[in-house]
Each structure stands twice: as C-alpha cells, then as structure tokens.
Design a protein around this motif. Structure first.
Motif, PDB file in Angstrom:
ATOM      1  N   ASN A   1       0.847  -1.188   0.000  1.00 37.12           N
ATOM      2  CA  ASN A   1       0.000   0.000   0.000  1.00 37.12           C
ATOM      3  C   ASN A   1       0.888   1.246   0.000  1.00 37.12           C
ATOM      4  O   ASN A   1       1.689   1.452   0.913  1.00 37.12           O
ATOM      5  CB  ASN A   1      -0.908  -0.017   1.239  1.00 37.12           C
ATOM      6  N   ASP A   2       0.725   2.074  -1.022  1.00 38.49           N
ATOM      7  CA  ASP A   2       1.570   3.264  -1.170  1.00 38.49           C
ATOM      8  C   ASP A   2       0.977   4.465  -0.436  1.00 38.49           C
ATOM      9  O   ASP A   2       0.656   5.487  -1.032  1.00 38.49           O
ATOM     10  CB  ASP A   2       1.754   3.573  -2.667  1.00 38.49           C
ATOM     11  N   ALA A   3       0.808   4.307   0.876  1.00 41.88           N
ATOM     12  CA  ALA A   3       0.306   5.389   1.734  1.00 41.88           C
ATOM     13  C   ALA A   3      -1.033   5.935   1.245  1.00 41.88           C
ATOM     14  O   ALA A   3      -1.230   7.155   1.128  1.00 41.88           O
ATOM     15  CB  ALA A   3       1.338   6.513   1.828  1.00 41.88           C
ATOM     16  N   SER A   4      -1.964   5.033   0.980  1.00 45.90           N
ATOM     17  CA  SER A   4      -3.306   5.441   0.537  1.00 45.90           C
ATOM     18  C   SER A   4      -3.999   6.274   1.614  1.00 45.90           C
ATOM     19  O   SER A   4      -3.772   6.084   2.806  1.00 45.90           O
ATOM     20  CB  SER A   4      -4.163   4.215   0.219  1.00 45.90           C
ATOM     21  N   THR A   5      -4.859   7.164   1.161  1.00 45.92           N
ATOM     22  CA  THR A   5      -5.603   8.016   2.102  1.00 45.92           C
ATOM     23  C   THR A   5      -7.074   7.627   2.179  1.00 45.92           C
ATOM     24  O   THR A   5      -7.852   8.267   2.892  1.00 45.92           O
ATOM     25  CB  THR A   5      -5.487   9.497   1.679  1.00 45.92           C
ATOM     26  N   ASP A   6      -7.468   6.584   1.436  1.00 49.39           N
ATOM     27  CA  ASP A   6      -8.861   6.120   1.496  1.00 49.39           C
ATOM     28  C   ASP A   6      -8.920   4.844   2.349  1.00 49.39           C
ATOM     29  O   ASP A   6      -8.077   4.622   3.212  1.00 49.39           O
ATOM     30  CB  ASP A   6      -9.410   5.900   0.075  1.00 49.39           C
ATOM     31  N   ARG A   7      -9.886   3.976   2.103  1.00 48.46           N
ATOM     32  CA  ARG A   7     -10.074   2.768   2.908  1.00 48.46           C
ATOM     33  C   ARG A   7      -9.247   1.575   2.417  1.00 48.46           C
ATOM     34  O   ARG A   7      -9.474   0.440   2.862  1.00 48.46           O
ATOM     35  CB  ARG A   7     -11.554   2.376   2.919  1.00 48.46           C
ATOM     36  N   SER A   8      -8.313   1.798   1.533  1.00 49.47           N
ATOM     37  CA  SER A   8      -7.561   0.683   0.949  1.00 49.47           C
ATOM     38  C   SER A   8      -6.894  -0.195   2.009  1.00 49.47           C
ATOM     39  O   SER A   8      -6.968  -1.429   1.947  1.00 49.47           O
ATOM     40  CB  SER A   8      -6.502   1.218  -0.021  1.00 49.47           C
ATOM     41  N   GLN A   9      -6.238   0.415   3.005  1.00 54.90           N
ATOM     42  CA  GLN A   9      -5.545  -0.373   4.021  1.00 54.90           C
ATOM     43  C   GLN A   9      -6.523  -1.208   4.837  1.00 54.90           C
ATOM     44  O   GLN A   9      -6.237  -2.362   5.182  1.00 54.90           O
ATOM     45  CB  GLN A   9      -4.736   0.531   4.944  1.00 54.90           C
ATOM     46  N   GLU A  10      -7.660  -0.650   5.143  1.00 48.62           N
ATOM     47  CA  GLU A  10      -8.685  -1.380   5.898  1.00 48.62           C
ATOM     48  C   GLU A  10      -9.125  -2.634   5.127  1.00 48.62           C
ATOM     49  O   GLU A  10      -9.286  -3.717   5.705  1.00 48.62           O
ATOM     50  CB  GLU A  10      -9.878  -0.456   6.134  1.00 48.62           C
ATOM     51  N   ILE A  11      -9.300  -2.486   3.814  1.00 48.85           N
ATOM     52  CA  ILE A  11      -9.718  -3.617   2.982  1.00 48.85           C
ATOM     53  C   ILE A  11      -8.609  -4.658   2.903  1.00 48.85           C
ATOM     54  O   ILE A  11      -8.859  -5.867   3.009  1.00 48.85           O
ATOM     55  CB  ILE A  11     -10.106  -3.117   1.572  1.00 48.85           C
ATOM     56  N   ILE A  12      -7.378  -4.212   2.723  1.00 47.49           N
ATOM     57  CA  ILE A  12      -6.235  -5.135   2.680  1.00 47.49           C
ATOM     58  C   ILE A  12      -6.144  -5.917   3.985  1.00 47.49           C
ATOM     59  O   ILE A  12      -5.969  -7.142   3.990  1.00 47.49           O
ATOM     60  CB  ILE A  12      -4.925  -4.368   2.417  1.00 47.49           C
ATOM     61  N   ASP A  13      -6.262  -5.233   5.121  1.00 48.67           N
ATOM     62  CA  ASP A  13      -6.165  -5.877   6.427  1.00 48.67           C
ATOM     63  C   ASP A  13      -7.251  -6.936   6.608  1.00 48.67           C
ATOM     64  O   ASP A  13      -7.003  -8.013   7.168  1.00 48.67           O
ATOM     65  CB  ASP A  13      -6.267  -4.842   7.545  1.00 48.67           C
TER      66      ASP A  13
END
Length: 327
Positions: A66-78
C-alpha cells in the motif's frame, strides 16, 4: 519422577513436531508470487483481491504494498490478510509512486514465477493455473496472455489489442526468444506488466525493476524482461480484466508534457541498455517506430524538439549499425 520424565519427553516431542511443521511451512517456496501496488483504490479492491484468492490454482503468495493510501484501501487489505495467510501485506510510510512501490513488492518475492498486477483490474479464475502449467511444460521465461478490456467511463467491454497475434501467427512463433521479435519488441504487446508471467530467477538474476518514468513506469521492466528472456510464449485466452478510462486513476492525472517527457526518458534509458547489451540492430528500429508515435499534442515545443533530436540521433546510430552489419 518417572511420570515427570514421561511428561517432559512428551512435551519435547510435541515441541519438536511443532517446530518441524513451522519450519516446513515457512520454508515452502510458493509456485507463484503475485505482486500488487495499491494507491487509493478502495472501489475496486474487493473485486481485485477476491479474483486472486479464488483462483483455481492455490499455490501462490499475494504480496500487496500500500503506497500510503488516504482512502479505505488499508482497511480492505487488512480484512483479507486476516482471512488468508497467502497475503503478505506491506505499506509505505510516504507516498512513493507506482514504480518504487512495485519494486518494494519485488524485494519480497519467493515464488518460482512472478506476476505483477494492477489494483483496479482482476484476474480471470484460471489465470494462474494456465500460466503456471504452460510455463512449466515449455520451460518458459515469459508467458504472455490476452486480456478483456473494460472501459470504466462508459461501463462497457471493449476489445484491446494486448498482443499482436497476427505477427506471431505470420512468423509461426510458438516458443521464441527476444532475437525472433527484436524488430517489433516495442510493438508485439502492450508494455504493461500485468500480462507477463515471468520466471522469478530471470527477474533476480538481471535485477529487473520498474523505472520511475511517470506514465511509462511499466515499460522499462517489460522490455528488459523480453530482452533477457530465452524462451517466450503466449496464449490468446483472455486471462485478465483490464480496466481503462478510470476516473481518478493516477495515469489520468499526468499532463501531455509529463507523459511525453516520461516516454523520452524511458527511451533514452532503454537505448543505453541496448548499447550495453549489444542487441541486434533491429531493436533500434523498433524503438524509433515506438517513439515516432506521439499522442500528446499539448506537449510544449521544446519537449517535442527534444524528441525529434533523440529520433535523429537514434536514426543515425541505426543507419551506422546497419551499414556495419552489411559489411
């Protein structure tokens, strides 16, 4: 005392057995490494990740950076990483760009083969199975496949010429090397990474990487992989869903100046590699054809002149090399 010793022995056996299982599981080399960079792609991530995790072929690792996303991308990845241990998730502290993020993913690959995909696209269910079986059967360095094109702007499927299939057929190319395609190495396929299933040893041995040339950050990696490969093949099967004209995509934000400048910097880098590798002269002709096609009318006049100067210089070199070969 005897009871204590029995309990101790049983505990040691279980401990050694558990350690053995752990060692086997951690040392296992997966057949395939799927690598994906993510930046603010929450709308498409569920479809994308699910398309990988539900492949008919299961022996893979899925490396997501994850390239320091500011949306919900990290939440979905987790969410998916907790559900499936094949996901190995990483994240950049600061936004670093697609090239650097993909390169970070490549640092972690362990599979025999590697496929780099985009976070707004998706794999067809048998993509990994078909690619792996063909690569193994024919001892391939690179296996390429066709893709379905989906125009996100109008929400319709459209044909995209991902592979130059008539060229392969007319030249009777089934399993080939870069030498067989050198005159068209920039033309035989779109210069994206996502339809190139590559032997990992080829990547590591040649330090293949993505170069930060903005709009063309895939192209250096792709062309260098094709140049280094001894055995290449392809299928006309559509094993990938390629989404284009997506609102908010990183590539749509680049100006004509940035796009043409990136293309020129890439061309210079590749020409330099051609000289180091002493590639057949046809590669220069293919590069000239590729650089001569410009879809960036709003680029400034100085930049256009730089491109013309590059083309003139490359053409002179090309003519000189042809003359040397003729003698």
């Amino acid at each position: 005392m005897k009871i204590f010793l029995r309990v101790l022995c049983s505990f040691l056996v279980l401990l050694l057995l558990g350690w053995g299982i752990f060692a086997i599981s951690t040392s296992h080399r997966p057949a395939v490494s799927v690598v994906m960079a993510v930046y603010n792609c929450e709308k498409y991530l569920d479809q994308n990740i699910t398309s990988v995790l539900t492949q008919n072929f299961s022996d893979f690792e899925f490396i997501i950076v994850n390239d320091a996303s500011t949306d919900r991308s990290q939440e979905i990845i987790d969410k998916y990483a907790k559900q499936d241990k094949r996901i190995r998730a990483y994240k950049n502290k600061n936004n670093s760009g697609a090239a650097a993020t993909r390169n970070e993913g490549l640092k972690h690959i362990r599979g025999k083969y590697t496929l780099v995909i985009d976070s707004d696209d998706a794999l067809e269910p048998r993509a990994l199975e078909i690619s792996y079986k063909r690569a193994e059967r024919d001892n391939l360095d690179v296996f390429m496949f066709q893709a379905k094109g989906f125009n996100d702007k109008i929400q319709q499927f459209e044909y995209v010429a991902v592979l130059k299939r008539l060229y392969f057929k007319n030249h009777n190319l089934k399993i080939f090397s870069s030498r067989h395609i050198i005159d068209n190495i920039f033309q035989i396929t779109l210069l994206f990474a996502w339809n190139k299933f590559i032997r990992t040893d080829l990547i590591k041995k040649n330090n293949l990487h993505f170069a930060a040339h903005t709009y063309y950050d895939d192209s250096y990696f792709t062309v260098m992989a094709l140049l280094k490969a001894e055995r290449i093949s392809y299928t006309e099967e559509e094993l990938y869903l390629y989404r284009f004209n997506r609102a908010g995509s990183q590539t749509s934000k680049y100006s004509d100046n940035e796009k043409l400048s990136g293309k020129l910097e890439l061309a210079k880098a590749l020409r330099s590699e051609f000289k180091k590798m002493n590639v057949p002269v046809g590669a220069y002709g293919s590069l000239i054809k590729w650089m001569s096609i410009s879809n960036y009318p709003y680029a400034n006049s100085k930049l256009k002149k730089d491109v013309r100067d590059f083309l003139d210089d490359t053409a002179k070199n090309y003519i000189s090399l042809r003359a040397d070969n003729a003698n």
